[in-house]
Design a protein around this motif. Sequence first.
Motif, PDB file in Angstrom:
ATOM      1  N   ALA A 137      -9.989   6.666   7.034  1.00  0.00           N
ATOM      2  CA  ALA A 137      -9.206   5.964   8.059  1.00  0.00           C
ATOM      3  C   ALA A 137      -9.374   4.462   7.886  1.00  0.00           C
ATOM      4  O   ALA A 137     -10.461   3.974   7.575  1.00  0.00           O
ATOM      5  N   LEU A 138      -8.294   3.735   8.089  1.00  0.00           N
ATOM      6  CA  LEU A 138      -8.291   2.280   8.031  1.00  0.00           C
ATOM      7  C   LEU A 138      -7.684   1.794   9.340  1.00  0.00           C
ATOM      8  O   LEU A 138      -6.490   1.951   9.579  1.00  0.00           O
ATOM      9  N   VAL A 180      -4.894   7.928   3.070  1.00  0.00           N
ATOM     10  CA  VAL A 180      -5.369   6.918   4.005  1.00  0.00           C
ATOM     11  C   VAL A 180      -4.590   7.007   5.315  1.00  0.00           C
ATOM     12  O   VAL A 180      -3.363   6.926   5.310  1.00  0.00           O
ATOM     13  N   ALA A 181      -5.313   7.189   6.407  1.00  0.00           N
ATOM     14  CA  ALA A 181      -4.711   7.132   7.739  1.00  0.00           C
ATOM     15  C   ALA A 181      -4.787   5.680   8.197  1.00  0.00           C
ATOM     16  O   ALA A 181      -5.863   5.172   8.480  1.00  0.00           O
ATOM     17  N   LEU A 182      -3.656   5.008   8.227  1.00  0.00           N
ATOM     18  CA  LEU A 182      -3.588   3.617   8.660  1.00  0.00           C
ATOM     19  C   LEU A 182      -3.330   3.629  10.166  1.00  0.00           C
ATOM     20  O   LEU A 182      -2.234   3.924  10.623  1.00  0.00           O
ATOM     21  N   ILE A 183      -4.377   3.364  10.942  1.00  0.00           N
ATOM     22  CA  ILE A 183      -4.318   3.500  12.398  1.00  0.00           C
ATOM     23  C   ILE A 183      -3.788   2.205  12.998  1.00  0.00           C
ATOM     24  O   ILE A 183      -4.409   1.148  12.874  1.00  0.00           O
ATOM     25  N   HIS A 184      -2.634   2.319  13.652  1.00  0.00           N
ATOM     26  CA  HIS A 184      -1.958   1.130  14.166  1.00  0.00           C
ATOM     27  C   HIS A 184      -1.071   1.533  15.339  1.00  0.00           C
ATOM     28  O   HIS A 184      -0.327   2.500  15.264  1.00  0.00           O
ATOM     29  N   GLY A 185      -1.166   0.795  16.419  1.00  0.00           N
ATOM     30  CA  GLY A 185      -0.314   1.065  17.573  1.00  0.00           C
ATOM     31  C   GLY A 185      -0.654   0.157  18.729  1.00  0.00           C
ATOM     32  O   GLY A 185      -1.712  -0.476  18.745  1.00  0.00           O
ATOM     33  N   TRP A 230      -0.464   7.232   2.122  1.00  0.00           N
ATOM     34  CA  TRP A 230      -0.853   6.730   3.437  1.00  0.00           C
ATOM     35  C   TRP A 230       0.242   6.989   4.458  1.00  0.00           C
ATOM     36  O   TRP A 230       1.400   7.161   4.122  1.00  0.00           O
ATOM     37  N   THR A 231      -0.177   6.986   5.706  1.00  0.00           N
ATOM     38  CA  THR A 231       0.740   7.118   6.838  1.00  0.00           C
ATOM     39  C   THR A 231       0.183   6.276   7.977  1.00  0.00           C
ATOM     40  O   THR A 231      -1.030   6.248   8.192  1.00  0.00           O
ATOM     41  N   VAL A 232       1.079   5.610   8.698  1.00  0.00           N
ATOM     42  CA  VAL A 232       0.664   4.894   9.897  1.00  0.00           C
ATOM     43  C   VAL A 232       0.539   5.927  11.009  1.00  0.00           C
ATOM     44  O   VAL A 232       1.477   6.673  11.286  1.00  0.00           O
TER      45      VAL A 232
END
Length: 188
Positions: A91-92, A32-37, A71-73
Amino acid sequence: MSLFLNPGTDPTTQKAVHDLRAWGHSRQGLGVALIHGPVSAEDRLYHSKCPVDQRSVTALSEALDEIGARWTVLNPCAPSFIEELTSYDVALSNLHGPYGEDGRLQGLLDYLRVPYCGSGVSASAVAADKILCKRVMLSLGVPTPGWSVWSGGPAACDGEAALRRLQRRHEPRSRAGGPRTSADRRGR
């Protein structure tokens, strides 16, 4: 994984619980690609004011750990974002406001053929544009509270009483903005 279902004695319920648990176990190792920024002004404000332990990305990462996902942010501002993104199963997005909720990220994910959670391009774009969303809802017969469009110029009103009435009844927002911030509360 939290086990909150009791299979009881009903065969249909027992099968559903069994299938759900099997599905959960099959997701072990899901990438899971945890999209955050801090892409939008809304996210920058959130990053600057919210303690790390209270951020939604913290809760999401704990939930992904609980189901055994890998997962990775990923920060969408990083130069390696697209290359890293394509190496995950799904992607999340945990982005807010423009670039996260307005269809642009969803369009990129569609283009890259990366499956993602949440609404697609069109639904995101319509929902992010407050005026367009109101018009679409009205055209579908969905009741919405009264609203008006302010062009940004001088507001036409018949005195202080009308202004006070408007201030009580309307929540000022930008057309594509998210939740109100203290900057939206001028003069209140």
